[in-house]
Motif scaffolding. Sequence first.
Motif, mmCIF file in Angstrom:
data_model
loop_
_atom_site.group_PDB
_atom_site.id
_atom_site.type_symbol
_atom_site.label_atom_id
_atom_site.label_comp_id
_atom_site.label_asym_id
_atom_site.label_seq_id
_atom_site.Cartn_x
_atom_site.Cartn_y
_atom_site.Cartn_z
ATOM 1 N N GLY A 156 -29.261 -13.025 -4.615
ATOM 2 C CA GLY A 156 -28.121 -12.405 -4.954
ATOM 3 C C GLY A 156 -27.486 -11.661 -3.673
ATOM 4 O O GLY A 156 -26.854 -10.585 -4.013
ATOM 5 N N LEU A 157 -28.017 -11.765 -2.649
ATOM 6 C CA LEU A 157 -27.660 -10.952 -1.477
ATOM 7 C C LEU A 157 -26.841 -11.660 -0.227
ATOM 8 O O LEU A 157 -26.802 -11.123 0.845
ATOM 9 N N GLN A 158 -26.241 -12.623 -0.561
ATOM 10 C CA GLN A 158 -25.497 -13.362 0.183
ATOM 11 C C GLN A 158 -24.083 -12.585 0.704
ATOM 12 O O GLN A 158 -23.646 -13.011 1.810
ATOM 13 N N ASP A 159 -23.832 -11.564 0.132
ATOM 14 C CA ASP A 159 -22.567 -10.816 0.602
ATOM 15 C C ASP A 159 -23.122 -9.533 1.574
ATOM 16 O O ASP A 159 -22.388 -8.862 2.036
ATOM 17 N N ARG A 160 -24.416 -9.771 2.042
ATOM 18 C CA ARG A 160 -24.678 -8.678 2.776
ATOM 19 C C ARG A 160 -24.879 -8.817 4.351
ATOM 20 O O ARG A 160 -25.041 -8.185 5.069
ATOM 21 N N ILE A 161 -24.447 -10.217 4.712
ATOM 22 C CA ILE A 161 -23.833 -10.432 6.197
ATOM 23 C C ILE A 161 -22.556 -11.284 6.089
ATOM 24 O O ILE A 161 -22.187 -12.011 5.548
ATOM 25 N N ILE A 162 -21.662 -10.068 6.777
ATOM 26 C CA ILE A 162 -20.222 -10.553 6.714
ATOM 27 C C ILE A 162 -19.961 -10.831 8.211
ATOM 28 O O ILE A 162 -19.977 -10.063 9.050
ATOM 29 N N THR A 163 -19.263 -11.879 8.588
ATOM 30 C CA THR A 163 -18.677 -12.289 10.015
ATOM 31 C C THR A 163 -17.256 -12.006 10.165
ATOM 32 O O THR A 163 -16.443 -12.236 9.082
ATOM 33 N N HIS A 164 -16.894 -11.532 11.166
ATOM 34 C CA HIS A 164 -15.539 -11.317 11.625
ATOM 35 C C HIS A 164 -15.208 -12.392 12.650
ATOM 36 O O HIS A 164 -13.935 -12.311 13.141
ATOM 37 N N GLY A 165 -15.792 -13.186 12.831
ATOM 38 C CA GLY A 165 -15.629 -14.426 13.948
ATOM 39 C C GLY A 165 -15.461 -13.876 15.314
ATOM 40 O O GLY A 165 -15.727 -12.842 15.597
ATOM 41 N N ARG A 166 -14.984 -14.761 15.964
ATOM 42 C CA ARG A 166 -14.644 -14.157 17.463
ATOM 43 C C ARG A 166 -13.614 -13.129 17.474
ATOM 44 O O ARG A 166 -12.524 -13.425 17.044
ATOM 45 N N CYS A 167 -14.079 -12.125 18.040
ATOM 46 C CA CYS A 167 -13.037 -10.786 17.972
ATOM 47 C C CYS A 167 -12.528 -10.628 19.336
ATOM 48 O O CYS A 167 -13.317 -10.702 20.443
ATOM 49 N N SER A 168 -11.171 -10.099 19.394
ATOM 50 C CA SER A 168 -10.700 -9.353 20.827
ATOM 51 C C SER A 168 -11.278 -8.303 20.914
ATOM 52 O O SER A 168 -11.943 -7.446 19.760
ATOM 53 N N GLN A 169 -11.162 -7.522 21.947
ATOM 54 C CA GLN A 169 -11.652 -6.145 22.054
ATOM 55 C C GLN A 169 -10.933 -5.259 21.175
ATOM 56 O O GLN A 169 -11.784 -4.139 20.718
ATOM 57 N N ILE A 170 -9.612 -5.299 20.963
ATOM 58 C CA ILE A 170 -9.237 -4.331 19.952
ATOM 59 C C ILE A 170 -9.593 -4.687 18.528
ATOM 60 O O ILE A 170 -9.852 -3.776 17.937
ATOM 61 N N GLU A 171 -9.870 -6.123 18.006
ATOM 62 C CA GLU A 171 -10.263 -6.220 16.892
ATOM 63 C C GLU A 171 -11.929 -5.888 16.537
ATOM 64 O O GLU A 171 -12.377 -5.437 15.482
ATOM 65 N N LEU A 172 -12.465 -5.890 17.924
ATOM 66 C CA LEU A 172 -13.867 -5.399 17.732
ATOM 67 C C LEU A 172 -13.985 -3.932 17.592
ATOM 68 O O LEU A 172 -14.744 -3.438 16.854
ATOM 69 N N SER A 173 -13.127 -3.114 18.202
ATOM 70 C CA SER A 173 -13.167 -1.864 18.108
ATOM 71 C C SER A 173 -12.823 -1.556 16.638
ATOM 72 O O SER A 173 -13.386 -0.352 16.021
ATOM 73 N N GLU A 174 -11.878 -2.087 15.787
ATOM 74 C CA GLU A 174 -11.809 -1.837 14.460
ATOM 75 C C GLU A 174 -12.769 -2.026 13.844
ATOM 76 O O GLU A 174 -13.228 -1.518 12.712
ATOM 77 N N MET A 175 -13.903 -3.039 14.021
ATOM 78 C CA MET A 175 -14.691 -3.388 13.177
ATOM 79 C C MET A 175 -15.812 -2.232 13.572
ATOM 80 O O MET A 175 -16.485 -1.910 12.474
ATOM 81 N N TYR A 176 -15.940 -1.926 14.709
ATOM 82 C CA TYR A 176 -16.870 -0.736 14.718
ATOM 83 C C TYR A 176 -16.519 0.548 14.283
ATOM 84 O O TYR A 176 -17.372 1.279 13.666
ATOM 85 N N ARG A 177 -15.228 0.767 14.361
ATOM 86 C CA ARG A 177 -14.831 1.868 13.494
ATOM 87 C C ARG A 177 -14.956 2.090 12.027
ATOM 88 O O ARG A 177 -15.231 2.868 11.326
ATOM 89 N N GLY A 178 -15.314 0.978 11.425
ATOM 90 C CA GLY A 178 -15.661 0.778 10.173
ATOM 91 C C GLY A 178 -17.092 0.661 9.729
ATOM 92 O O GLY A 178 -17.664 0.449 8.633
ATOM 93 N N CYS A 179 -18.076 0.845 10.895
ATOM 94 C CA CYS A 179 -19.294 0.890 10.609
ATOM 95 C C CYS A 179 -19.979 2.326 10.665
ATOM 96 O O CYS A 179 -19.418 3.162 11.280
ATOM 97 N N GLN A 180 -21.327 2.253 10.259
ATOM 98 C CA GLN A 180 -22.027 3.850 10.525
ATOM 99 C C GLN A 180 -23.103 3.569 11.477
ATOM 100 O O GLN A 180 -23.403 4.561 11.756
ATOM 101 N N LEU A 181 -23.716 2.394 11.580
ATOM 102 C CA LEU A 181 -24.710 2.362 12.553
ATOM 103 C C LEU A 181 -24.576 0.939 13.113
ATOM 104 O O LEU A 181 -23.577 0.033 13.132
ATOM 105 N N CYS A 182 -25.546 0.468 14.163
ATOM 106 C CA CYS A 182 -25.498 -0.546 14.941
ATOM 107 C C CYS A 182 -27.027 -1.130 15.190
ATOM 108 O O CYS A 182 -27.916 -0.147 15.472
ATOM 109 N N PHE A 183 -27.126 -2.257 15.052
ATOM 110 C CA PHE A 183 -28.427 -2.990 15.331
ATOM 111 C C PHE A 183 -28.119 -3.953 16.347
ATOM 112 O O PHE A 183 -27.319 -4.902 16.552
ATOM 113 N N LEU A 184 -29.225 -3.833 17.146
ATOM 114 C CA LEU A 184 -29.515 -4.970 18.226
ATOM 115 C C LEU A 184 -30.731 -5.517 18.554
ATOM 116 O O LEU A 184 -31.561 -5.074 19.035
#
Length: 382
Positions: A254-282
């Motif tokens: 029941g955890l299928q919604d725990r990974i969400i893709t934004h597809g290929r992102c422009s740098q502007i779209e990527l910035s919006e994604m980062y702003r909606g996050c609290q941490l980063c995992f590499l």
Amino acid sequence: MKILVNTISTKKHSGGAFQIAYNFLMKSVEHPEIDWVFVVSSDLNEILPETFKKKAEYYVFPTQPDFKHSYKRVKKELTELEERLKPDVVYSITAPSYFTFKAPEVMRFTNPWVTHPNKYSWSVMSFVERMKTRLYCWNQRRMMRKAQYFVTQTETTKKGIVRITGVPSENVKVVSNVLPQIFKGLKSSPKPQDGSWIDIACVGAPVPHKNFDILPDVVRELKAFGIDNVRFRVTIPYDNTLLESYKKKLSPLGLQDRIITHGRCSQIELSEMYRGCQLCFLPTLLEVFSASTLEAMYFRLPVVATDFDFNREVMEDACLYYEPMNAKDAAAKIAKLIGDRGLQEKLSERMKVRLSLFDDYDNHFNAIKDFLVQVGEGRVQA
């Protein structure tokens, strides 16, 4: 001083190299104290603005290597062009470029598979992939040894270049990556959050050494730690089979919604994604210099990353590190960050200090330009 800038092997889909070549060309024409000449791939030529084309002396060739069609013709024309122009030095931004020059050549070399692969990065490849990669790396090393001068992004990569080629240490110039200029004109402040979810950015292309396969295991381990409200936000293309793999592994729990893709992102779209996050995992297993490290620091996202020299060289003590490919250890570090607001703030302050070393493109450009001039004037040992 005449410098021939060679981007003949710069391809559309070559990742950061495409943007790096573009940025260097655009900055070069702001420095008329150098007699610049540009050899440009047809791919890169497609995005060069008219302002550049009016200022620059440049020559467009079919993107190389194109061994089935244009390679021999381009090789002949390039030899004739160099003979006519007589540059003092050649700077090959995407290297090796499968061509040789009479003038001293400075290669920008950034292939970690050649300079510092490790047991973890090899382990995620099939036998056939490993054999193909080893042959490819053998050929890269063969071509590298034809050059005497290099530019790269980290000391880790420099050590590999010196070991492979035997050139003196001073012949390899380390010029760190920099934060893409576009981000500086965009908002970096976090978006308002409802507090019910903890969103973690995990950015990159879904190639094996990025190790995005680990994400379902990390989700399960986080649940075992009692953390059930984490979502990983990725940039995996919507048609990639990895997404279906995630669904198969996580749906039964029941955890299928725990990974969400934004597809290929422009740098502007990527910035919006980062702003909606609290941490980063590499979870990456092999890099020269991941742009994601700088992006995460710019958006003040505390980072959990694999414990490798190439990550520590950039982030030092501004990051929590975990044992590569160990999902339980990764989840433990993420849980530690989530549960310790003071630690998040401490890492955020350290990130400001680290980012200040990587946010000035003028310094980046001038360091390369000065090294090229030194080589062209014979002030670096051949």
